[in-house]
Write a protein that holds these residues in place. Sequence first.
Motif, PDB file in Angstrom:
ATOM      1  N   THR A 169      15.942  -4.515  -1.634  1.00  0.00           N
ATOM      2  CA  THR A 169      14.500  -4.344  -2.444  1.00  0.00           C
ATOM      3  C   THR A 169      14.419  -3.343  -3.534  1.00  0.00           C
ATOM      4  N   TRP A 170      13.685  -3.407  -4.436  1.00  0.00           N
ATOM      5  CA  TRP A 170      13.751  -2.542  -5.556  1.00  0.00           C
ATOM      6  C   TRP A 170      12.207  -2.097  -5.794  1.00  0.00           C
ATOM      7  N   HIS A 171      12.088  -1.126  -6.156  1.00  0.00           N
ATOM      8  CA  HIS A 171      10.343  -0.211  -6.236  1.00  0.00           C
ATOM      9  C   HIS A 171      10.454  -0.058  -7.895  1.00  0.00           C
ATOM     10  N   THR A 172       9.343  -0.378  -8.474  1.00  0.00           N
ATOM     11  CA  THR A 172       9.178  -0.191  -9.850  1.00  0.00           C
ATOM     12  C   THR A 172       7.942   1.002  -9.974  1.00  0.00           C
ATOM     13  N   SER A 173       7.593   0.957 -11.139  1.00  0.00           N
ATOM     14  CA  SER A 173       6.667   1.995 -11.508  1.00  0.00           C
ATOM     15  C   SER A 173       5.547   1.470 -12.238  1.00  0.00           C
ATOM     16  N   THR A 183       0.962  -1.290  -0.199  1.00  0.00           N
ATOM     17  CA  THR A 183       0.011   0.037   0.116  1.00  0.00           C
ATOM     18  C   THR A 183       0.793   1.294  -0.017  1.00  0.00           C
ATOM     19  N   ASP A 184       2.053   1.296   0.651  1.00  0.00           N
ATOM     20  CA  ASP A 184       2.746   2.359   0.693  1.00  0.00           C
ATOM     21  C   ASP A 184       3.425   2.668  -0.531  1.00  0.00           C
ATOM     22  N   HIS A 185       3.314   1.777  -1.586  1.00  0.00           N
ATOM     23  CA  HIS A 185       4.098   1.989  -2.981  1.00  0.00           C
ATOM     24  C   HIS A 185       2.870   2.064  -3.946  1.00  0.00           C
ATOM     25  N   PHE A 186       1.737   2.136  -3.427  1.00  0.00           N
ATOM     26  CA  PHE A 186       0.421   2.317  -4.375  1.00  0.00           C
ATOM     27  C   PHE A 186       0.208   1.025  -5.261  1.00  0.00           C
ATOM     28  N   GLY A 187       0.445  -0.105  -4.627  1.00  0.00           N
ATOM     29  CA  GLY A 187       0.160  -1.102  -5.529  1.00  0.00           C
ATOM     30  C   GLY A 187       0.978  -1.522  -6.629  1.00  0.00           C
ATOM     31  N   ASN A 188       2.041  -0.721  -6.757  1.00  0.00           N
ATOM     32  CA  ASN A 188       2.995  -1.291  -7.880  1.00  0.00           C
ATOM     33  C   ASN A 188       3.945  -2.390  -7.425  1.00  0.00           C
ATOM     34  N   LEU A 189       4.638  -2.825  -8.519  1.00  0.00           N
ATOM     35  CA  LEU A 189       5.621  -3.792  -8.247  1.00  0.00           C
ATOM     36  C   LEU A 189       6.543  -3.680  -7.384  1.00  0.00           C
ATOM     37  N   VAL A 190       6.685  -4.648  -6.206  1.00  0.00           N
ATOM     38  CA  VAL A 190       7.909  -4.354  -5.496  1.00  0.00           C
ATOM     39  C   VAL A 190       8.681  -5.861  -5.686  1.00  0.00           C
ATOM     40  N   LEU A 191      10.014  -5.812  -5.825  1.00  0.00           N
ATOM     41  CA  LEU A 191      10.928  -6.792  -5.878  1.00  0.00           C
ATOM     42  C   LEU A 191      11.968  -6.976  -4.809  1.00  0.00           C
ATOM     43  N   SER A 192      12.097  -8.099  -4.262  1.00  0.00           N
ATOM     44  CA  SER A 192      12.933  -8.289  -3.020  1.00  0.00           C
ATOM     45  C   SER A 192      13.834  -9.555  -3.155  1.00  0.00           C
ATOM     46  N   LYS A 193      15.038  -9.558  -3.194  1.00  0.00           N
ATOM     47  CA  LYS A 193      15.963 -10.759  -3.095  1.00  0.00           C
ATOM     48  C   LYS A 193      15.919 -11.506  -1.979  1.00  0.00           C
ATOM     49  N   GLU A 239      -0.050 -13.876 -25.192  1.00  0.00           N
ATOM     50  CA  GLU A 239       0.462 -13.003 -24.095  1.00  0.00           C
ATOM     51  C   GLU A 239       1.624 -12.427 -24.601  1.00  0.00           C
ATOM     52  N   GLU A 240       1.975 -11.093 -23.960  1.00  0.00           N
ATOM     53  CA  GLU A 240       3.151 -10.333 -24.072  1.00  0.00           C
ATOM     54  C   GLU A 240       3.967 -10.125 -23.122  1.00  0.00           C
ATOM     55  N   ILE A 241       5.371 -10.394 -23.150  1.00  0.00           N
ATOM     56  CA  ILE A 241       6.161 -10.052 -22.354  1.00  0.00           C
ATOM     57  C   ILE A 241       6.723  -8.432 -22.923  1.00  0.00           C
ATOM     58  N   PHE A 242       5.987  -7.650 -21.924  1.00  0.00           N
ATOM     59  CA  PHE A 242       6.239  -6.191 -22.406  1.00  0.00           C
ATOM     60  C   PHE A 242       7.218  -5.423 -21.571  1.00  0.00           C
ATOM     61  N   TYR A 243       7.396  -5.884 -20.369  1.00  0.00           N
ATOM     62  CA  TYR A 243       8.034  -4.820 -19.331  1.00  0.00           C
ATOM     63  C   TYR A 243       9.474  -5.708 -18.717  1.00  0.00           C
ATOM     64  N   SER A 244      10.349  -4.890 -18.523  1.00  0.00           N
ATOM     65  CA  SER A 244      11.617  -5.318 -17.744  1.00  0.00           C
ATOM     66  C   SER A 244      12.289  -4.202 -16.960  1.00  0.00           C
ATOM     67  N   PHE A 245      12.750  -4.904 -15.830  1.00  0.00           N
ATOM     68  CA  PHE A 245      13.451  -4.054 -14.855  1.00  0.00           C
ATOM     69  C   PHE A 245      14.778  -4.615 -14.537  1.00  0.00           C
ATOM     70  N   GLY A 288      18.684  -0.173 -12.411  1.00  0.00           N
ATOM     71  CA  GLY A 288      17.327   0.567 -12.230  1.00  0.00           C
ATOM     72  C   GLY A 288      16.517   0.879 -13.458  1.00  0.00           C
ATOM     73  N   VAL A 289      17.142   0.355 -14.568  1.00  0.00           N
ATOM     74  CA  VAL A 289      16.540   0.781 -15.897  1.00  0.00           C
ATOM     75  C   VAL A 289      15.225   0.004 -16.197  1.00  0.00           C
ATOM     76  N   GLU A 290      13.942   0.856 -16.463  1.00  0.00           N
ATOM     77  CA  GLU A 290      12.793   0.066 -16.886  1.00  0.00           C
ATOM     78  C   GLU A 290      12.569   0.183 -18.222  1.00  0.00           C
ATOM     79  N   LYS A 291      11.802  -0.827 -18.753  1.00  0.00           N
ATOM     80  CA  LYS A 291      11.700  -0.869 -20.434  1.00  0.00           C
ATOM     81  C   LYS A 291      10.238  -1.344 -20.381  1.00  0.00           C
ATOM     82  N   PHE A 292       9.366  -0.654 -21.309  1.00  0.00           N
ATOM     83  CA  PHE A 292       7.856  -0.842 -21.350  1.00  0.00           C
ATOM     84  C   PHE A 292       7.721  -1.406 -22.720  1.00  0.00           C
ATOM     85  N   ASN A 293       8.391  -1.572 -23.567  1.00  0.00           N
ATOM     86  CA  ASN A 293       8.338  -1.896 -24.978  1.00  0.00           C
ATOM     87  C   ASN A 293       8.784  -3.013 -25.693  1.00  0.00           C
TER      88      ASN A 293
END
Length: 460
Positions: free
Chosen positions: A373-377, A351-361, A404-410, A415-420
């Motif tokens: 831990t990393w926070h995505t958009s 909830t603190d990160h507004f429902g966005n994906l959170v990634l932890s090792k 199905e489409e694999i559309f996103y990477s982090f 810390g680089v995000e790609k949406f395409n």
Amino acid sequence: MKLNTIILLCSLFNVTQQLNLQDRCMCELTNKEKPFPHENLNSVNDKALKCSRNVTPQKALELESLMLGLELRLPQLIKDVSILEKEDDGALYGVVSLQVIENELTEIKHMVDRLNTTTKGHQRITTGSGRQLEQLRAELHEMEQYDTFQVEKRRKDNHRLKRALDECRVEHEFKPQPTHHPDSFCPHGRFVNITGPRFFSAGNAPATYKYGGWGRDPKPGLGKENWYWRVILTNSNRYGNYISFYSSLSSLTVGINAPGNVQIHPANPTTNTIQGPNVVLYGEALYYNCYNNDQLCRFNITSKTISNLQLPKGTRFNSKGNFCHVDECYPYTDFDLAIDESGVWLIYSTTDHFGNLVLSKVEEGDPPMLSQTWHTSVYKQAVTNTFMACGILYATRYINKDMEEIFYSFDTSTGVEKFNLGIFMNKMCPNIFFLNYSPVDQMLHVYCDANMVSYKALFE
């Protein structure tokens, strides 16, 4: 002044009416062109649709799966026969081995019969479809004569020209060399595409148990290198309380779960029951969402012990942070466990990160711990699944029931995000409930509607 204007307009109106009545002209239009055969076009469309229904990816994959099953079963049979030859006398051990071989021969005969039936069916489809395609080609060519303005001819010419221009552009396009980061070095290169499906089987699971997961342990015990595991949610498609093991992919295909099942708890659901389909096996330990809790469970397969990790405050659980698409959400997919070359990862939302994906090792241990831990958009409920490969998080989205489409990477190192990304996956079922990457053989394992499917990941 106004009165004079009105009288003048009325006079003009009367004169116009008289001229129209006297000078009316009648013309006869004769169309020398042949009427377009709409019925023929509808017939061609119907035949094309029928052909599309007859020739499907599932039919081709069925044949490929049977061939793969035979390819894996025959070496196992040779191995078992060799063991029987070395065993002493015809006592108990020889009898047991002989029974095993008889069972394997029965299964192989069944697979060969299915293969023969499938092959004959495919031959009929191929022959019939080939004739249909030639007939459709001739009918379409005949209808081209009605294209008197050459619209279709010019469209084909434009299409050929565009394809030639695209090929020329790609050939001369400058391709910059990718920048390699020491922390994110991948021995396979950059993930660029997938092929498949390579494997498709329901195994021995009832069709009513639609949710579950399967795969291989990247850090197996001695002698378990070829084992496969499977978890089925047997209670309301929400809970599970055991893990099944199979000695090989062929055993998984035909549903022989030897060495067998390992039970987590006799009751289901209860404390430490598996909740949700997103589970992984790593280092002979099963990681999953604990029943009715915002906790991560780790079940040690060898010692049959369970340890728990409390997740950060605000972590969404109990079907409040699921994977979703426009039409529906996949229940109890709040947590997604993933594995790659470096170990175990946890993907979730808070909830603190507004429902966005959170990634932890996830660091191995008893209990396990979360390290970085990393926070995505990207919003988690706009995603249908995630997986990890070489320290990079990938996310998928629903296109339609077939794609199905694999559309996103982090990238966790930069810390680089790609949406395409635009990597597309041909689906065997409308909804994918489980998706995970296997660093053992670079396969993507999918679970959907009680079926197990795999795809080969391609790296540059």
